[in-house]
Design a protein around this motif. Sequence first.
Motif, mmCIF file in Angstrom:
data_model
loop_
_atom_site.group_PDB
_atom_site.id
_atom_site.type_symbol
_atom_site.label_atom_id
_atom_site.label_comp_id
_atom_site.label_asym_id
_atom_site.label_seq_id
_atom_site.Cartn_x
_atom_site.Cartn_y
_atom_site.Cartn_z
ATOM 1 N N SER A 59 0.849 -1.186 0.000
ATOM 2 C CA SER A 59 0.000 0.000 0.000
ATOM 3 C C SER A 59 0.889 1.242 0.000
ATOM 4 O O SER A 59 2.094 1.166 0.231
ATOM 5 C CB SER A 59 -0.921 0.000 1.224
ATOM 6 N N ALA A 60 0.285 2.382 -0.249
ATOM 7 C CA ALA A 60 1.026 3.648 -0.299
ATOM 8 C C ALA A 60 1.667 3.925 1.049
ATOM 9 O O ALA A 60 1.101 3.630 2.101
ATOM 10 C CB ALA A 60 0.084 4.776 -0.687
ATOM 11 N N ASP A 61 2.860 4.497 1.013
ATOM 12 C CA ASP A 61 3.587 4.808 2.236
ATOM 13 C C ASP A 61 4.415 6.075 1.966
ATOM 14 O O ASP A 61 5.616 6.002 1.743
ATOM 15 C CB ASP A 61 4.489 3.629 2.615
ATOM 16 N N PRO A 62 3.755 7.249 1.974
ATOM 17 C CA PRO A 62 4.469 8.471 1.604
ATOM 18 C C PRO A 62 5.499 8.887 2.635
ATOM 19 O O PRO A 62 5.363 8.584 3.825
ATOM 20 C CB PRO A 62 3.347 9.509 1.516
ATOM 21 N N THR A 63 6.525 9.576 2.174
ATOM 22 C CA THR A 63 7.518 10.123 3.094
ATOM 23 C C THR A 63 6.915 11.338 3.792
ATOM 24 O O THR A 63 5.923 11.924 3.342
ATOM 25 C CB THR A 63 8.782 10.563 2.346
ATOM 26 N N LEU A 64 7.542 11.730 4.872
ATOM 27 C CA LEU A 64 7.085 12.894 5.625
ATOM 28 C C LEU A 64 7.111 14.145 4.750
ATOM 29 O O LEU A 64 6.176 14.946 4.778
ATOM 30 C CB LEU A 64 7.955 13.075 6.869
ATOM 31 N N SER A 65 8.170 14.304 3.953
ATOM 32 C CA SER A 65 8.248 15.491 3.098
ATOM 33 C C SER A 65 7.114 15.512 2.075
ATOM 34 O O SER A 65 6.587 16.579 1.755
ATOM 35 C CB SER A 65 9.607 15.587 2.398
ATOM 36 N N THR A 66 6.705 14.347 1.579
ATOM 37 C CA THR A 66 5.590 14.287 0.630
ATOM 38 C C THR A 66 4.299 14.747 1.296
ATOM 39 O O THR A 66 3.539 15.533 0.719
ATOM 40 C CB THR A 66 5.433 12.861 0.068
ATOM 41 N N VAL A 67 4.047 14.283 2.500
ATOM 42 C CA VAL A 67 2.831 14.688 3.230
ATOM 43 C C VAL A 67 2.823 16.206 3.419
ATOM 44 O O VAL A 67 1.815 16.870 3.175
ATOM 45 C CB VAL A 67 2.720 13.954 4.586
ATOM 46 N N TYR A 68 3.948 16.761 3.817
ATOM 47 C CA TYR A 68 4.027 18.208 4.054
ATOM 48 C C TYR A 68 3.918 19.001 2.755
ATOM 49 O O TYR A 68 3.284 20.057 2.719
ATOM 50 C CB TYR A 68 5.300 18.573 4.823
ATOM 51 N N ARG A 69 4.516 18.524 1.681
ATOM 52 C CA ARG A 69 4.403 19.220 0.383
ATOM 53 C C ARG A 69 2.951 19.269 -0.088
ATOM 54 O O ARG A 69 2.471 20.291 -0.555
ATOM 55 C CB ARG A 69 5.258 18.525 -0.678
ATOM 56 N N ILE A 70 2.273 18.138 0.033
ATOM 57 C CA ILE A 70 0.872 18.081 -0.395
ATOM 58 C C ILE A 70 0.002 18.937 0.512
ATOM 59 O O ILE A 70 -0.871 19.682 0.031
ATOM 60 C CB ILE A 70 0.387 16.617 -0.452
ATOM 61 N N ALA A 71 0.228 18.880 1.808
ATOM 62 C CA ALA A 71 -0.542 19.718 2.742
ATOM 63 C C ALA A 71 -0.328 21.191 2.423
ATOM 64 O O ALA A 71 -1.283 21.980 2.427
ATOM 65 C CB ALA A 71 -0.137 19.413 4.184
ATOM 66 N N HIS A 72 0.906 21.573 2.124
ATOM 67 C CA HIS A 72 1.207 22.965 1.770
ATOM 68 C C HIS A 72 0.446 23.377 0.511
ATOM 69 O O HIS A 72 -0.160 24.453 0.470
ATOM 70 C CB HIS A 72 2.712 23.144 1.569
ATOM 71 N N ALA A 73 0.451 22.528 -0.501
ATOM 72 C CA ALA A 73 -0.243 22.833 -1.751
ATOM 73 C C ALA A 73 -1.754 22.941 -1.556
ATOM 74 O O ALA A 73 -2.414 23.741 -2.211
ATOM 75 C CB ALA A 73 0.076 21.778 -2.808
ATOM 76 N N LEU A 74 -2.303 22.139 -0.662
ATOM 77 C CA LEU A 74 -3.741 22.173 -0.384
ATOM 78 C C LEU A 74 -4.112 23.246 0.640
ATOM 79 O O LEU A 74 -5.283 23.490 0.876
ATOM 80 C CB LEU A 74 -4.212 20.805 0.140
ATOM 81 N N HIS A 75 -3.096 23.853 1.259
ATOM 82 C CA HIS A 75 -3.308 24.861 2.311
ATOM 83 C C HIS A 75 -4.125 24.286 3.463
ATOM 84 O O HIS A 75 -5.120 24.853 3.899
ATOM 85 C CB HIS A 75 -3.940 26.138 1.756
ATOM 86 N N VAL A 76 -3.668 23.114 3.925
ATOM 87 C CA VAL A 76 -4.255 22.466 5.089
ATOM 88 C C VAL A 76 -3.119 22.048 6.016
ATOM 89 O O VAL A 76 -1.989 21.851 5.566
ATOM 90 C CB VAL A 76 -5.110 21.227 4.710
ATOM 91 N N PRO A 77 -3.376 21.894 7.297
ATOM 92 C CA PRO A 77 -2.333 21.351 8.164
ATOM 93 C C PRO A 77 -2.096 19.881 7.810
ATOM 94 O O PRO A 77 -3.033 19.189 7.384
ATOM 95 C CB PRO A 77 -2.916 21.502 9.567
ATOM 96 N N PRO A 78 -0.895 19.391 7.962
ATOM 97 C CA PRO A 78 -0.623 17.989 7.632
ATOM 98 C C PRO A 78 -1.560 17.008 8.336
ATOM 99 O O PRO A 78 -1.921 15.983 7.782
ATOM 100 C CB PRO A 78 0.829 17.785 8.084
ATOM 101 N N VAL A 79 -2.005 17.347 9.531
ATOM 102 C CA VAL A 79 -2.910 16.479 10.269
ATOM 103 C C VAL A 79 -4.220 16.246 9.500
ATOM 104 O O VAL A 79 -4.876 15.230 9.702
ATOM 105 C CB VAL A 79 -3.174 17.041 11.687
#
Length: 141
Positions: A59-79
């Motif tokens: 299954s998908a297992d993103p890195t921490l930097s990927t989660v933060y990059r996507i959260a930044h692009a969506l303008h949401v907190p990583p949580v």
Amino acid sequence: MADIMPQSNWASYGFVLSERLRALREMRGLSQRRLAELSGVSRSLISNLERNQYNMSRSADPTLSTVYRIAHALHVPPVALLPASDAVVASRCAEDAAAVTEVRAVWPASPEDTARFDETYLTSGPASHPPRFNRASGTAV
């Protein structure tokens, strides 16, 4: 070193992450391609995360930097992307994948947190700063 939990148990967390990611991306009116551009990751990675598939056996297992990059692009907190972020890790994720708008942390704090981005932001090149929101209409300006 033995895995603490079988991969199938982690897949339940990946599934909830995938549902949250897809829901947030669609809520914002972004295509996978545009989210990839804004986050600096590949479109195929966005697709893999939304399908909860890394390869045929995992299954998908993103890195921490990927989660933060996507959260930044969506303008949401990583949580907002992370499943069961307010609970102790269990053998399986018990969180309802549909609860994307009910993150139990401090998000969303206001209606503009889940507002659709304006068309310029959706279609133009990578943004140098986040879109501003019109509080009256609940949309980005």
